[in-house]
Motif scaffolding. Structure first.
Motif, short mmCIF file in Angstrom:
data_model
loop_
_atom_site.label_atom_id
_atom_site.label_comp_id
_atom_site.label_asym_id
_atom_site.label_seq_id
_atom_site.Cartn_x
_atom_site.Cartn_y
_atom_site.Cartn_z
N GLN A 150 -12.60 -8.28 3.61
CA GLN A 150 -13.91 -7.62 3.31
C GLN A 150 -13.93 -6.36 4.47
N ALA A 151 -13.60 -7.25 5.87
CA ALA A 151 -13.58 -5.81 6.59
C ALA A 151 -12.29 -5.55 6.68
N THR A 152 -11.16 -5.63 6.18
CA THR A 152 -10.33 -4.94 5.75
C THR A 152 -10.64 -3.47 4.56
N ALA A 153 -11.04 -4.12 3.78
CA ALA A 153 -11.17 -2.82 2.72
C ALA A 153 -12.48 -1.53 3.64
N GLY A 165 -4.70 -3.55 5.38
CA GLY A 165 -4.76 -3.55 7.01
C GLY A 165 -4.25 -3.05 8.20
N LYS A 166 -2.94 -1.95 7.40
CA LYS A 166 -2.30 -1.34 8.35
C LYS A 166 -2.80 0.44 9.11
N PHE A 191 -17.85 -18.33 9.16
CA PHE A 191 -16.36 -17.82 9.08
C PHE A 191 -16.56 -16.14 8.41
N PHE A 192 -16.67 -15.94 7.48
CA PHE A 192 -17.20 -14.96 6.93
C PHE A 192 -16.63 -13.58 7.91
N TRP A 193 -18.17 -13.93 8.58
CA TRP A 193 -18.61 -12.94 9.84
C TRP A 193 -16.93 -13.03 10.91
N ASN A 194 -16.86 -14.17 11.37
CA ASN A 194 -15.25 -14.73 12.78
C ASN A 194 -13.75 -13.69 11.45
N GLY A 195 -13.87 -13.96 10.48
CA GLY A 195 -12.60 -12.86 9.96
C GLY A 195 -13.10 -11.75 10.31
N THR A 199 -11.84 -8.78 12.50
CA THR A 199 -10.75 -7.28 12.01
C THR A 199 -11.43 -5.86 12.62
N LEU A 200 -12.41 -5.68 12.45
CA LEU A 200 -13.10 -4.98 13.11
C LEU A 200 -12.89 -4.81 14.35
#
Ligand code: BGC
Length: 381
Positions: A150-153, A165-166, A191-195, A199-200
């Motif tokens: 989600q963060a990568t998107a 994610g590069k 888990f969603f939040w931590n991932g 990433t952000l």
């Protein structure tokens, strides 16, 4: 045995059924050696307000029935006492195994104690059940990776990274974003939040991204019961408090679930933003590939969603149930990450995919999850 289990799982996954709106999970009674006969399995699902749980429930039921079991499938309307009563009733009715997607992961301790005292095995379905020794297996997706995806998107949508994610190295600095999380009583929300936050973080630290409102803890971002209306209200409040009532400067919103995404989008469009991303609507992520959101993605309104193939998850739950009911132990592929406060629950985690407008065809239509017509209309048939 392990090899048999994995082979069965793969076969069941490959036999994935006809679609998200109620396709069968399995095509045959595979692998179960014990006579299923009159054996009753209780399946407790949280709510019918989100398509994914309807698809999950139908697929698990059909898979179990094809394997010869009797099934009691119940939905609890997102109400905790309703779910505990339903599970009590399943135990009283003589269920030999329970498959449970909990509403509140901490609220089932006493039901599970009773189940254990009667030798009933418990499979936690998608959401881990916490604070209980008596959870025998967990089937889910890699929930941390959902957050990363989600963060990568979001980063991709803001030109900060590519889809993998590069870092692009050409991103505008100081882009304002807002963060939404799921229901705090759902283990997955964390888990969603931590991932997502892991990433952000680097891009918040270096000033590429700024959480405009400063609301950057999961408690501040949470959405009780994952409700669309609750998310819409919070987004409206943020627009008023931080963005001059018009959304000025807001570039992206991290959303953990399609229902929440639609609430956010309604709020943004309500102050005149968009209506599409091309016309200035902030980038909004999602999860579950719900048909209303898939249409919004096709229309260039919602940016992305995370596709979790519920047919595969259902097949996995059926395989684990067959193992337990024939006296075997299902084979986990993760024995480290899901500590429920009492023990690390052996888990089987599936992979997820990110869907953008240009991957709807390959991921959702070609795989038979949704039809072209459903995507066009935004309605499940
Ligand atoms: C599930 C998500 C879903 C959310 C809201 C979570 O536990 O893993 O797929 O979006 O609940 O229903």
């Amino acid at each position: 045995m392990a090899i048999v289990s994995i082979a069965t799982a793969l076969m069941l996954a490959a036999c994935g059924g006809t679609g998200a709106g109620g396709g069968a999970a399995t095509s045959a009674s595979a692998g179960g050696s014990a006579a299923a006969g009159d054996t009753l399995v209780g399946v407790a699902m949280p709510t019918q307000t989100s398509e994914r749980w309807i698809a999950d429930g139908n697929a698990v039921k059909e898979g179990l029935e094809k394997a010869g079991y009797k099934v009691d499938l119940q939905y609890a309307n997102d109400d905790i006492p309703t779910q505990t009563q339903q599970i009590d009733a399943m135990i009283t009715a003589g269920a030999k195994l329970l498959i449970i997607a909990a509403i509140d992961g901490t609220a089932l301790t006493s039901q599970l104690e009773t189940a254990a005292s009667k030798g009933i095995k418990v499979i936690a379905y998608d959401r881990l059940i916490r604070d209980s020794e008596n959870v025998d297996f967990y089937v889910s997706f890699d929930n941390y990776k959902v957050g990363v995806a989600q963060a990568t998107a979001l980063l991709y949508g803001l030109g900060v990274t590519d889809r993998d994610g590069k870092a692009t190295g050409t991103a505008t600095k100081g882009q304002k974003i807002e963060l939404f999380a799921g229901s705090l009583d759902d283990n997955n929300a964390h888990f969603f939040w931590n991932g997502a936050i892991d990433t952000l973080k680097p891009y918040i630290t270096d000033g590429t991204l700024v959480v405009g409102s400063g609301q950057d803890t999961i408690e501040q971002a949470a959405t009780l019961r994952w409700l669309q209306e609750t998310a819409q209200k919070r987004m409206e409040d943020l627009l008023t408090s931080t963005y001059g009532g018009k959304g000025t400067g807001l570039k992206g919103v991290l959303s953990p679930y399609d229902g929440i995404s639609r609430g956010i989008i309604t709020a943004l469009q309500g102050v005149g933003m968009g209506p599409s991303i091309k016309e200035g609507l902030p980038v909004v992520t999602g999860q579950d590939a719900e048909i209303a959101s898939v249409k919004l993605i096709a229309d260039g309104v919602q940016q992305s969603t995370i596709f979790k193939d519920t047919r595969k998850l259902a097949a996995q739950a059926v395989t684990a149930a067959q193992d337990f009911l024939s006296g075997k132990t299902p084979t986990p592929n993760n024995t480290t990450d899901y500590d429920n406060g009492k023990k690390v629950v052996p888990s089987f985690l599936l992979e997820v995919d990110t869907v953008y407008a240009d991957t709807i065809q390959a991921m959702l239509i070609d795989s038979g999850y949704w039809t072209e017509d459903e995507v066009k209309s935004g309605v499940a048939k």
